[in-house]
Design a protein around this motif. Structure first.
Motif, short mmCIF file in Angstrom:
data_model
loop_
_atom_site.label_atom_id
_atom_site.label_comp_id
_atom_site.label_asym_id
_atom_site.label_seq_id
_atom_site.Cartn_x
_atom_site.Cartn_y
_atom_site.Cartn_z
N ASN A 60 -16.71 -34.07 10.59
CA ASN A 60 -17.60 -34.94 11.37
C ASN A 60 -16.75 -35.71 12.38
OD1 ASN A 60 -19.12 -37.46 12.09
ND2 ASN A 60 -20.63 -36.57 10.68
N THR A 171 -21.47 -29.09 17.45
CA THR A 171 -22.28 -28.75 16.29
C THR A 171 -23.07 -29.93 15.74
OG1 THR A 171 -20.37 -29.15 14.84
CG2 THR A 171 -20.75 -26.87 15.57
N ASN A 172 -22.97 -31.08 16.41
CA ASN A 172 -23.60 -32.29 15.91
C ASN A 172 -24.55 -32.86 16.97
OD1 ASN A 172 -24.13 -34.99 15.03
ND2 ASN A 172 -22.27 -34.97 13.79
N TYR A 175 -24.65 -36.67 17.37
CA TYR A 175 -23.46 -37.18 18.05
C TYR A 175 -23.57 -36.96 19.55
CZ TYR A 175 -18.54 -37.88 19.23
OH TYR A 175 -17.37 -38.33 19.80
#
Length: 234
Positions: A60, A171-172, A175
């Motif tokens: 993350n 991938t977030n 975010y």
């Protein structure tokens, strides 16, 4: 000194595409220029950046705090400047196009912090890179404003078409949205220029990206105006 232009924005906002278009226009005009892209993966200075983005330090983005991650990217820029383009920058009337720069830390790392700490972080960031490390400060900074809902779709499409693995930022989606908000704040706080890169489709009402040509035309006009303004100041 050269004229340094930094382009930034969230992932899939069109930075690389527009920089390449501008690069072609500069070639046609006969102007001397240099194209930079950060992170500089060809440079050993990007080792820490690669570890971070590949998820070796945490899957993350928030696993690595804003100041530590910013330092990784700053070192990459410093080593690139010292070993690759310092002498070119000293040439009069040269143009340097940078796809991401110090600005990327403002867009991506600022979002990790509480809003109450944003001003402090931005002040630290500019002082650290431009005063402490003494890398050049851009003459013009342009934020490509791509709505995160559009960017998420473009990132997925790009991954499917190229097969390139997405990094921990891409991938977030949450975010990405936070980075969009912090980019908007940084642009206002630091005085960046901004180009809107999306629009609402007239038939469906869905947000879609503007054409490359429309964005490029607006960008070129912005750069011409900024150069004329700088010339008058001199």
């Amino acid at each position: 000194m050269g004229y340094l232009i930094a382009f930034d924005g969230i992932d899939a906002s069109g930075k690389t595409t527009q920089t390449k278009i501008l690069e072609r226009k500069l070639k046609e005009s006969g102007r001397e220029f240099l194209y930079l892209k950060f992170p500089d993966y060809e440079n050993d200075g990007s080792a820490a950046v690669r570890l971070y983005l590949n998820g070796n330090l945490g899957k993350n983005p928030n696993d690595v705090n804003a100041y530590a991650a910013s330092s990784f990217f700053a070192v990459d820029r410093y080593i690139s400047y010292m070993t690759k383009w310092k002498e070119f920058y000293k040439r009069k009337n040269s143009v340097i196009l940078s796809d991401r720069y110090t600005t990327a830390n403002a867009v991506h790392q600022l979002s990790k912090l509480p809003d109450s700490e944003w001003d402090k972080f931005l002040d630290w960031l500019y002082d650290y890179e431009f005063n402490k490390l003494k890398i050049p400060k851009p003459d013009l900074t342009v934020l490509f404003d791509m709505h995160p809902d559009v960017a998420v779709k473009l990132i997925e499409k790009r991954a499917q078409e190229t097969g390139v693995k997405k990094d921990i930022h891409e991938t977030n989606p949450e975010y990405l949205r936070k980075s969009y908000e912090s980019g908007q704040y940084a642009a206002k706080y630091l005085g960046w220029e901004k180009i809107i890169c999306y629009k609402r489709d007239g038939e469906t009402g869905v947000l879609i990206p503007k054409s490359e040509e429309e964005i490029s035309e607006n960008l070129f006009k912005l750069i011409e105006f900024a150069e004329m303004r700088k010339a008058k100041v001199k």
